[in-house]
Design an enzyme around this catalytic site. Structure first.
Site, PDB file in Angstrom:
ATOM      1  N   CYS A 282      -3.385  13.515   0.682  1.00 42.10           N
ATOM      2  CA  CYS A 282      -2.462  12.940  -0.312  1.00 42.10           C
ATOM      3  C   CYS A 282      -2.445  13.764  -1.585  1.00 42.10           C
ATOM      4  O   CYS A 282      -1.471  13.748  -2.328  1.00 42.10           O
ATOM      5  CB  CYS A 282      -2.863  11.510  -0.608  1.00 42.10           C
ATOM      6  N   GLU A 461      -9.598   3.452  -7.503  1.00 40.61           N
ATOM      7  CA  GLU A 461     -10.852   3.396  -6.763  1.00 40.61           C
ATOM      8  C   GLU A 461     -11.881   4.244  -7.517  1.00 40.61           C
ATOM      9  O   GLU A 461     -11.570   4.884  -8.507  1.00 40.61           O
ATOM     10  CB  GLU A 461     -10.640   3.934  -5.348  1.00 40.61           C
TER      11      GLU A 461
HETATM   12  P1  NAD Z   1       0.472   4.490   7.146  1.00 37.60           P
HETATM   13  O1  NAD Z   1       0.950   3.745   5.948  1.00 37.60           O
HETATM   14  O2  NAD Z   1       1.400   4.654   8.286  1.00 37.60           O
HETATM   15  O3  NAD Z   1      -0.825   3.787   7.762  1.00 37.60           O
HETATM   16  C1  NAD Z   1      -1.989   3.570   7.011  1.00 37.60           C
HETATM   17  C2  NAD Z   1      -2.743   2.401   7.611  1.00 37.60           C
HETATM   18  O4  NAD Z   1      -1.970   1.223   7.441  1.00 37.60           O
HETATM   19  C3  NAD Z   1      -3.000   2.516   9.108  1.00 37.60           C
HETATM   20  O5  NAD Z   1      -4.260   1.965   9.410  1.00 37.60           O
HETATM   21  C4  NAD Z   1      -1.893   1.670   9.703  1.00 37.60           C
HETATM   22  O6  NAD Z   1      -2.193   1.158  10.964  1.00 37.60           O
HETATM   23  C5  NAD Z   1      -1.791   0.551   8.680  1.00 37.60           C
HETATM   24  N1  NAD Z   1      -0.503  -0.140   8.633  1.00 37.60           N
HETATM   25  C6  NAD Z   1       0.719   0.323   8.984  1.00 37.60           C
HETATM   26  N2  NAD Z   1       1.653  -0.637   8.806  1.00 37.60           N
HETATM   27  C7  NAD Z   1       1.013  -1.726   8.320  1.00 37.60           C
HETATM   28  C8  NAD Z   1       1.429  -3.029   7.922  1.00 37.60           C
HETATM   29  N3  NAD Z   1       2.697  -3.408   7.992  1.00 37.60           N
HETATM   30  N4  NAD Z   1       0.489  -3.886   7.460  1.00 37.60           N
HETATM   31  C9  NAD Z   1      -0.791  -3.517   7.371  1.00 37.60           C
HETATM   32  N5  NAD Z   1      -1.252  -2.310   7.740  1.00 37.60           N
HETATM   33  C10 NAD Z   1      -0.363  -1.413   8.201  1.00 37.60           C
HETATM   34  O7  NAD Z   1      -0.049   5.876   6.608  1.00 37.60           O
HETATM   35  P2  NAD Z   1      -0.638   7.083   7.449  1.00 37.60           P
HETATM   36  O8  NAD Z   1       0.508   7.766   8.119  1.00 37.60           O
HETATM   37  O9  NAD Z   1      -1.792   6.624   8.250  1.00 37.60           O
HETATM   38  O10 NAD Z   1      -1.215   8.017   6.288  1.00 37.60           O
HETATM   39  C11 NAD Z   1      -0.446   8.949   5.597  1.00 37.60           C
HETATM   40  C12 NAD Z   1      -0.057   8.412   4.238  1.00 37.60           C
HETATM   41  O11 NAD Z   1      -1.205   8.001   3.525  1.00 37.60           O
HETATM   42  C13 NAD Z   1       0.618   9.467   3.376  1.00 37.60           C
HETATM   43  O12 NAD Z   1       1.721   8.898   2.726  1.00 37.60           O
HETATM   44  C14 NAD Z   1      -0.457   9.825   2.363  1.00 37.60           C
HETATM   45  O13 NAD Z   1       0.010  10.317   1.143  1.00 37.60           O
HETATM   46  C15 NAD Z   1      -1.152   8.526   2.196  1.00 37.60           C
HETATM   47  N6  NAD Z   1      -2.502   8.726   1.672  1.00 37.60           N
HETATM   48  C16 NAD Z   1      -2.762   8.370   0.383  1.00 37.60           C
HETATM   49  C17 NAD Z   1      -4.027   8.580  -0.155  1.00 37.60           C
HETATM   50  C18 NAD Z   1      -4.357   8.194  -1.582  1.00 37.60           C
HETATM   51  O14 NAD Z   1      -5.528   8.134  -1.908  1.00 37.60           O
HETATM   52  N7  NAD Z   1      -3.377   7.928  -2.430  1.00 37.60           N
HETATM   53  C19 NAD Z   1      -5.019   9.152   0.640  1.00 37.60           C
HETATM   54  C20 NAD Z   1      -4.722   9.508   1.957  1.00 37.60           C
HETATM   55  C21 NAD Z   1      -3.452   9.279   2.463  1.00 37.60           C
END
Ligand code: NAD
Length: 483
Positions: A282, A461
């Site tokens: 991210c 965090e």
């Molecule tokens: P995602 O939002 O698709 O999924 C993240 C998690 O949420 C997974 O465990 C998924 O199963 C769950 N999830 C999906 N839909 C949900 C719902 N409706 N209700 C509850 N849980 C749900 O994200 P991803 O593709 O796994 O990760 C990539 C994204 O994460 C990118 O946008 C990245 O920028 C972001 N990210 C942010 C940080 C930060 O610290 N800001 C760190 C790492 C990744």
């Protein structure tokens, strides 16, 4: 084939529906293992286990909670190789990266919060001679931790460790795309002697298991890291239920390079910031603003470095960039390169899928890609790609730079390169982000507030921020009668 079951009340438990998802190895495109495709019944069982464990965990002295978390850290360190291999095969990241970044950081997360809780203290406010106010910080109860696939154990433990340290019980929902190390962690918690039900892990899809966790009325807080759209959906469900929410979301982070920067270091860091972990962090810099006076030189050095990056088998120690998480994600990244062409950009390097031979012939690899000639307002410069793609943007005027750098819906992190101290402070002050690195990138101190602004999230965090999030303050006012 190996099945990853849920971890509920200290036991590995198959999902109630008996259904499993295929978990793929990105480097080969083949199925690695099967992961529980849980639903609301599994979540209900996990929450129930957490609720039952809560009174004794909350009453466990901080020193004992600390000892258990330190034990988890110690065991994790001993089993680092096994965890690193699992993380690399699950995500496609180079094994050396999992070994030097992901797993060591998970160890640090447990150690950090295990010791932080021993130093936590609460506030006291004396109201003249009339009263004493003191603030109790009590654990919330059952909390939900939902994490993404890009830094699976690193980010899961970044939530679980402070939640447990503060005396909460946890139901964690790891990403269904990289679930293996969460199951290994569950096994390790058994070895460490963690009380059953204190940490529960429920695998499955976000739309099913994740959504059920968010909607469960007994879950008091949701700590989520993932995409901005998912964060909005979680907030829509959780906000009317008045749950505490911490949302760490996407980014479109600028790196800003002035002409007085330490040139070689800036180039070297730009390569790392754009392409580390295949650009799937991210915090990765995806828009590189370069002062016009050094633009040509910086571009040519950066290009040479990007072209020489070795894309290869994540298990090969010479590999610098591994595979992308899924075929779908690869298609998304490729579609942004197409969009860049349509928007008038020039692809300076990469821009296409990389086909390897042997074990990785069906893997999801994409070449490190640099693009120039796009306006800051175009979609490629506005939307998160989350892959090995960065754009180069020349600038001259500081005002215009600030407008462009701030001109996206996101506000996670920025990296500023200059030897001019006043300018560094001035720019840092004006950037609309949660984290500014000056002459560095991703240099982390776990005590600092970590998080973003605008569409990059709410809450922070790290350090005391995390312990505050996972506790409820309660003010007690004691009247002091004069006679
Ligand atoms: P995602 O939002 O698709 O999924 C993240 C998690 O949420 C997974 O465990 C998924 O199963 C769950 N999830 C999906 N839909 C949900 C719902 N409706 N209700 C509850 N849980 C749900 O994200 P991803 O593709 O796994 O990760 C990539 C994204 O994460 C990118 O946008 C990245 O920028 C972001 N990210 C942010 C940080 C930060 O610290 N800001 C760190 C790492 C990744």
């Amino acid at each position: 084939m190996e099945r990853l079951d849920n971890f509920i009340a200290g036991e590995f438990t198959p999902p109630v529906a008996g259904e499993y998802l295929e978990n793929f190895e990105p480097a080969t495109g083949e199925v690695l293992n099967l992961v529980a495709d849980s639903d609301e019944r599994d979540i209900a069982a996990a929450v129930d286990a957490a609720e039952r464990a809560f009174p004794s965990w909350a009453a466990t002295p901080a020193e004992e909670r600390s000892r258990l978390l330190l034990r988890i850290a110690e065991l994790l360190e001993q089993q680092l190789e096994e965890f690193a291999l699992a993380e690399s095969r699950d995500t496609g990241k180079p094994l050396w990266l999992a070994r030097t970044l992901d797993i060591p950081r998970a160890v640090r997360n447990f150690r950090f919060f295990a010791t932080a809780i021993l130093h936590a203290s609460s506030e006291l406010h004396q109201t003249d001679t009339v009263a004493l106010n003191y603030t109790l910080r009590q654990p919330l109860g059952t909390v939900g931790c939902i994490s993404p696939w890009n830094l699976p154990l690193y980010l899961l433990s970044w939530k679980v460790a402070p939640a447990l340290a503060a005396g909460n019980c946890v139901v964690a929902k790891p990403s269904e795309l990289a679930p293996t190390t969460a199951t290994l962690l569950a096994r390790l918690c058994q070895q460490a002697g963690l009380l059953a039900g204190v940490l529960n892990i429920v695998h499955g899809r976000g739309s099913r298991a994740g959504a059920a966790l968010v909607a469960h009325p007994s879950v008091r807080a949701i700590s989520f890291t993932g995409g901005t759209q998912t964060g909005a959906e979680i907030a829509r469900i959780a906000a009317p239920m008045f749950k505490k929410l911490s949302l760490e979301l996407g980014g479109k982070n600028p790196m800003i390079v002035f002409d007085d920067c330490r040139f070689a270091e800036a180039v070297e860091t730009a390569v790392r910031a754009a392409f580390s972990n295949q650009g799937e962090i991210c915090l990765c810099s995806s828009r590189i603003f370069i002062h016009r006076r050094i633009y040509e030189r910086f571009r040519s050095e950066l290009l040479a470095r990007a072209r020489s990056l070795v894309v290869g088998d994540p298990l090969d120690p010479t590999t610098q960039q591994g595979a992308l998480i899924s075929e779908q994600h690869l298609a998304k990244v490729a579609s942004y390169v197409e969009l860049a062409r349509a928007e008038g950009g020039t692809i300076l390097c990469g821009g296409e899928r990389v086909h390897l031979l042997g074990r990785c012939r069906n893997g999801w690899f994409f070449a490190p890609t640099l693009i120039e000639g796009l306006a800051p307002e175009c979609r490629v410069n506005q939307e998160e790609i989350f892959g090995p793609v960065a754009t180069l943007l020349p600038f001259e005027d500081e005002e215009e730079l600030i407008t462009a750098a701030n001109g996206t819906p996101y506000g996670l992190a920025a990296s500023v390169w200059t030897e001019n101290l006043s300018r560094a402070h001035r720019i840092a002050e004006r950037l609309q982000v949660g984290i500014v690195w000056v002459n560095c990138w991703m240099l982390r101190d776990l005590r600092t507030p970590f998080g973003g602004t605008k569409h990059s999230g709410i809450g922070r965090e790290g350090g005391w921020e995390a312990l505050r999030f996972f506790t409820e303050p309660k003010n007690v006012c004691i009247h002091l009668p004069r006679d």
